[in-house]
Design a protein around this motif. Sequence first.
Motif, PDB file in Angstrom:
ATOM      1  N   SER A   1       2.273  -2.055  -4.449  1.00  0.00           N
ATOM      2  CA  SER A   1       0.856  -1.732  -4.616  1.00  0.00           C
ATOM      3  C   SER A   1       0.533  -2.300  -6.003  1.00  0.00           C
ATOM      4  CB  SER A   1       0.569  -0.227  -4.540  1.00  0.00           C
ATOM      5  OG  SER A   1       0.768   0.390  -5.793  1.00  0.00           O
TER       6      SER A   1
ATOM      7  N   VAL B   1      -8.603  -1.278   1.403  1.00  0.00           N
ATOM      8  CA  VAL B   1      -9.683  -0.506   0.771  1.00  0.00           C
ATOM      9  C   VAL B   1     -10.799  -0.316   1.785  1.00  0.00           C
ATOM     10  CG1 VAL B   1      -9.289  -1.194  -1.644  1.00  0.00           C
ATOM     11  CG2 VAL B   1     -10.686  -2.648  -0.159  1.00  0.00           C
TER      12      VAL B   1
ATOM     13  N   CYS C   1       2.224  -5.741  -6.984  1.00  0.00           N
ATOM     14  CA  CYS C   1       1.442  -6.957  -6.776  1.00  0.00           C
ATOM     15  C   CYS C   1       0.046  -6.588  -6.298  1.00  0.00           C
ATOM     16  CB  CYS C   1       2.107  -7.885  -5.749  1.00  0.00           C
ATOM     17  SG  CYS C   1       2.176  -7.201  -4.088  1.00  0.00           S
TER      18      CYS C   1
ATOM     19  N   VAL D   1      -2.380  -7.786  -3.523  1.00  0.00           N
ATOM     20  CA  VAL D   1      -2.322  -8.649  -2.326  1.00  0.00           C
ATOM     21  C   VAL D   1      -3.484  -9.636  -2.260  1.00  0.00           C
ATOM     22  CG1 VAL D   1      -0.976  -7.027  -0.907  1.00  0.00           C
ATOM     23  CG2 VAL D   1      -3.490  -6.947  -0.826  1.00  0.00           C
ATOM     24  N   SER D   2      -4.538  -9.373  -3.029  1.00  0.00           N
ATOM     25  CA  SER D   2      -5.685 -10.302  -2.993  1.00  0.00           C
ATOM     26  C   SER D   2      -5.561 -11.437  -4.016  1.00  0.00           C
ATOM     27  CB  SER D   2      -6.993  -9.533  -3.234  1.00  0.00           C
ATOM     28  OG  SER D   2      -7.047  -9.047  -4.559  1.00  0.00           O
TER      29      SER D   2
ATOM     30  N   THR E   1      -6.425  10.824   4.171  1.00  0.00           N
ATOM     31  CA  THR E   1      -5.823  10.181   2.994  1.00  0.00           C
ATOM     32  C   THR E   1      -6.894  10.075   1.907  1.00  0.00           C
ATOM     33  OG1 THR E   1      -6.526   7.956   3.601  1.00  0.00           O
ATOM     34  CG2 THR E   1      -4.435   8.703   4.548  1.00  0.00           C
TER      35      THR E   1
ATOM     36  N   THR F   1       1.767   3.366  -2.381  1.00  0.00           N
ATOM     37  CA  THR F   1       1.627   4.466  -3.339  1.00  0.00           C
ATOM     38  C   THR F   1       0.731   5.593  -2.849  1.00  0.00           C
ATOM     39  OG1 THR F   1      -0.001   3.034  -4.397  1.00  0.00           O
ATOM     40  CG2 THR F   1       2.126   3.285  -5.500  1.00  0.00           C
ATOM     41  N   SER F   2       0.169   5.458  -1.659  1.00  0.00           N
ATOM     42  CA  SER F   2      -0.816   6.455  -1.243  1.00  0.00           C
ATOM     43  C   SER F   2      -0.876   6.522   0.279  1.00  0.00           C
ATOM     44  CB  SER F   2      -2.177   6.030  -1.824  1.00  0.00           C
ATOM     45  OG  SER F   2      -3.201   6.874  -1.378  1.00  0.00           O
TER      46      SER F   2
ATOM     47  N   GLY G   1      -7.153   5.622  14.069  1.00  0.00           N
ATOM     48  CA  GLY G   1      -8.401   6.383  14.001  1.00  0.00           C
ATOM     49  C   GLY G   1      -8.519   6.964  12.605  1.00  0.00           C
ATOM     50  N   PHE G   2      -8.847   8.253  12.513  1.00  0.00           N
ATOM     51  CA  PHE G   2      -9.022   8.865  11.191  1.00  0.00           C
ATOM     52  C   PHE G   2      -7.725   9.528  10.722  1.00  0.00           C
ATOM     53  CE2 PHE G   2     -13.350   8.956  13.032  1.00  0.00           C
ATOM     54  CZ  PHE G   2     -13.979   8.178  12.070  1.00  0.00           C
ATOM     55  N   VAL G   3      -7.317   9.192   9.514  1.00  0.00           N
ATOM     56  CA  VAL G   3      -6.127   9.780   8.906  1.00  0.00           C
ATOM     57  C   VAL G   3      -6.561  10.383   7.571  1.00  0.00           C
ATOM     58  CG1 VAL G   3      -3.747   9.373   8.194  1.00  0.00           C
ATOM     59  CG2 VAL G   3      -4.754   7.927   9.970  1.00  0.00           C
TER      60      VAL G   3
ATOM     61  N   CYS H   1       0.097  -2.048   4.696  1.00  0.00           N
ATOM     62  CA  CYS H   1      -0.765  -0.861   4.585  1.00  0.00           C
ATOM     63  C   CYS H   1      -1.783  -0.991   3.455  1.00  0.00           C
ATOM     64  CB  CYS H   1       0.072   0.391   4.318  1.00  0.00           C
ATOM     65  SG  CYS H   1       1.449   0.604   5.442  1.00  0.00           S
TER      66      CYS H   1
ATOM     67  N   GLY I   1       0.835  -1.212   0.000  1.00  0.00           N
ATOM     68  CA  GLY I   1       0.000   0.000   0.000  1.00  0.00           C
ATOM     69  C   GLY I   1       0.861   1.250   0.000  1.00  0.00           C
TER      70      GLY I   1
ATOM     71  N   ASN J   1      -0.138  -0.435  -8.571  1.00  0.00           N
ATOM     72  CA  ASN J   1       0.170   0.580  -9.572  1.00  0.00           C
ATOM     73  C   ASN J   1       1.688   0.726  -9.783  1.00  0.00           C
ATOM     74  OD1 ASN J   1       0.505   2.967 -11.001  1.00  0.00           O
ATOM     75  ND2 ASN J   1      -1.344   3.875 -10.126  1.00  0.00           N
TER      76      ASN J   1
HETATM   77  N1  LIG Z   1      -7.070   6.567   6.522  1.00  0.00           N
HETATM   78  C1  LIG Z   1      -7.616   6.175   7.667  1.00  0.00           C
HETATM   79  O1  LIG Z   1      -8.285   6.969   8.362  1.00  0.00           O
HETATM   80  C2  LIG Z   1      -7.442   4.767   8.165  1.00  0.00           C
HETATM   81  C3  LIG Z   1      -8.011   4.436   9.385  1.00  0.00           C
HETATM   82  C4  LIG Z   1      -7.862   3.142   9.874  1.00  0.00           C
HETATM   83  C5  LIG Z   1      -7.154   2.211   9.143  1.00  0.00           C
HETATM   84  N2  LIG Z   1      -6.615   2.559   7.944  1.00  0.00           N
HETATM   85  C6  LIG Z   1      -5.916   1.527   7.185  1.00  0.00           C
HETATM   86  O2  LIG Z   1      -4.636   1.988   6.801  1.00  0.00           O
HETATM   87  C7  LIG Z   1      -4.275   1.402   5.544  1.00  0.00           C
HETATM   88  C8  LIG Z   1      -3.853   2.509   4.579  1.00  0.00           C
HETATM   89  O3  LIG Z   1      -4.954   3.379   4.407  1.00  0.00           O
HETATM   90  P1  LIG Z   1      -4.837   4.768   3.644  1.00  0.00           P
HETATM   91  O4  LIG Z   1      -5.826   5.658   4.264  1.00  0.00           O
HETATM   92  O5  LIG Z   1      -3.412   5.176   3.548  1.00  0.00           O
HETATM   93  O6  LIG Z   1      -5.420   4.340   2.222  1.00  0.00           O
HETATM   94  P2  LIG Z   1      -5.103   4.814   0.729  1.00  0.00           P
HETATM   95  O7  LIG Z   1      -4.509   6.166   0.712  1.00  0.00           O
HETATM   96  O8  LIG Z   1      -6.348   4.560  -0.031  1.00  0.00           O
HETATM   97  O9  LIG Z   1      -3.967   3.765   0.276  1.00  0.00           O
HETATM   98  C9  LIG Z   1      -4.268   2.418   0.115  1.00  0.00           C
HETATM   99  C10 LIG Z   1      -3.085   1.734  -0.521  1.00  0.00           C
HETATM  100  O10 LIG Z   1      -3.387   0.344  -0.659  1.00  0.00           O
HETATM  101  C11 LIG Z   1      -3.075  -0.068  -1.995  1.00  0.00           C
HETATM  102  N3  LIG Z   1      -3.942  -1.194  -2.367  1.00  0.00           N
HETATM  103  C12 LIG Z   1      -5.296  -1.216  -2.382  1.00  0.00           C
HETATM  104  N4  LIG Z   1      -5.736  -2.409  -2.807  1.00  0.00           N
HETATM  105  C13 LIG Z   1      -4.619  -3.158  -3.044  1.00  0.00           C
HETATM  106  C14 LIG Z   1      -4.413  -4.485  -3.509  1.00  0.00           C
HETATM  107  N5  LIG Z   1      -5.438  -5.293  -3.821  1.00  0.00           N
HETATM  108  N6  LIG Z   1      -3.150  -4.934  -3.636  1.00  0.00           N
HETATM  109  C15 LIG Z   1      -2.100  -4.129  -3.333  1.00  0.00           C
HETATM  110  N7  LIG Z   1      -2.237  -2.877  -2.893  1.00  0.00           N
HETATM  111  C16 LIG Z   1      -3.482  -2.398  -2.752  1.00  0.00           C
HETATM  112  C17 LIG Z   1      -3.326   1.179  -2.822  1.00  0.00           C
HETATM  113  O11 LIG Z   1      -2.602   1.158  -4.056  1.00  0.00           O
HETATM  114  P3  LIG Z   1      -3.230   0.604  -5.442  1.00  0.00           P
HETATM  115  O12 LIG Z   1      -4.688   0.985  -5.456  1.00  0.00           O
HETATM  116  O13 LIG Z   1      -2.410   1.283  -6.476  1.00  0.00           O
HETATM  117  O14 LIG Z   1      -3.015  -0.865  -5.443  1.00  0.00           O
HETATM  118  C18 LIG Z   1      -2.750   2.247  -1.914  1.00  0.00           C
HETATM  119  O15 LIG Z   1      -1.343   2.305  -2.088  1.00  0.00           O
HETATM  120  C19 LIG Z   1      -5.508   0.614   5.061  1.00  0.00           C
HETATM  121  O16 LIG Z   1      -5.346  -0.737   5.385  1.00  0.00           O
HETATM  122  C20 LIG Z   1      -6.632   1.193   5.901  1.00  0.00           C
HETATM  123  O17 LIG Z   1      -7.678   0.255   6.115  1.00  0.00           O
HETATM  124  C21 LIG Z   1      -6.745   3.812   7.430  1.00  0.00           C
END
Ligand SMILES: NC(=O)c1ccc[n+]([C@@H]2O[C@H](COP(=O)([O-])OP(=O)(O)OC[C@H]3O[C@@H](n4cnc5c(N)ncnc54)[C@H](OP(=O)(O)O)[C@@H]3O)[C@@H](O)[C@H]2O)c1
Length: 261
Positions: free
Chosen positions: A37, A90, A59, A61-62, A192, A15-16, A188-190, A87, A13, A39
């Motif tokens: 990721s 979705v 790759c 991951v699913s 992104t 890239t974002s 909690g909330f980030v 990381c 994860g 992408n």
């Molecule tokens: N943001 C929050 O508030 C928050 C809160 C609690 C937990 N989290 C957890 O923290 C982690 C990161 O969240 P984020 O907010 O940083 O999300 P994000 O900005 O949407 O980033 C998600 C990352 O996961 C990658 N990804 C998604 N599906 C994938 C797949 N099938 N295979 C490989 N890579 C995949 C995406 O890249 P590609 O789409 O290019 O593959 C992207 O790099 C997540 O697990 C989320 O559940 C986030």
Amino acid sequence: MELTNQQKYWITGATSGIGRALCIELAQLEHKLIISSRNAEELGKLALEYPKLIQILPCDVSNNEEMAELFSTKMPTLKNLDGIFLCAGVCEYIDLPKFNLDAFQKAVAINYLGTVNSCAAAYPLLSNSVSDMPNKKPFIAGLCSMSSYLGFPRAEAYGASKAAMAYFLNSLRADIGDKIDVIPVYLGFVKTPMTAQNDFPMPFLISPEEAARGILNKLTKRPLRINLPWRLHAVLGTFSKLQRLWYQTIIPRMRRSRNVT
Ligand SMILES: NC(=O)c1ccc[n+]([C@@H]2O[C@H](COP(=O)([O-])OP(=O)(O)OC[C@H]3O[C@@H](n4cnc5c(N)ncnc54)[C@H](OP(=O)(O)O)[C@@H]3O)[C@@H](O)[C@H]2O)c1
């Protein structure tokens, strides 16, 4: 964790959002990183910023078949990893009365089974870094969610997949914790791209950079779990002991604020 000792980490994860922020923090500390990721183009752009430190490993991951042979086919010379940051994830919301099965399947396939696939892929490489010194054990840090503390509206798919992920990591610790530290990171909330879709107030919102620094800082002490930010953890932890108040007072307010009856 010796953050100044150029260790080798895998970040999914990357890239974002939080994964990307972790990459930048760790690359600035001159660690060697393998970043993943789906992408490849975005991964390539990030790697160009730190060409001596970052290798890309696109790759999904699913994808069970791809993940089962990920390192043996794409990085056959890699011998060990010092730690992994899981990381990839979705967020899928449900709009009742439709129980959107696709959303459940996607959340489970990526958030839960994607975590299992990633741990299985990295396990032999982490095992090759096993050390007798307590703070030098290899580690698995998985980004879980405080949404699994209590029921949240529309989170039937996402929250359940993250609860499964957290349980998996805790259970994995029970099996391999003597050799590899397994640390669920309850966030909690980030702010992104993932939370950009949220149409409700997000208390104690933090930036991805704050999240990344907070995770790395707490990881040095090798806790059983990381809760970030602690204030939301304290609030939700209190409500999880006062569940009637949560479901009868707080949740109806959340529903009203979204005009859901
Ligand atoms: N943001 C929050 O508030 C928050 C809160 C609690 C937990 N989290 C957890 O923290 C982690 C990161 O969240 P984020 O907010 O940083 O999300 P994000 O900005 O949407 O980033 C998600 C990352 O996961 C990658 N990804 C998604 N599906 C994938 C797949 N099938 N295979 C490989 N890579 C995949 C995406 O890249 P590609 O789409 O290019 O593959 C992207 O790099 C997540 O697990 C989320 O559940 C986030």
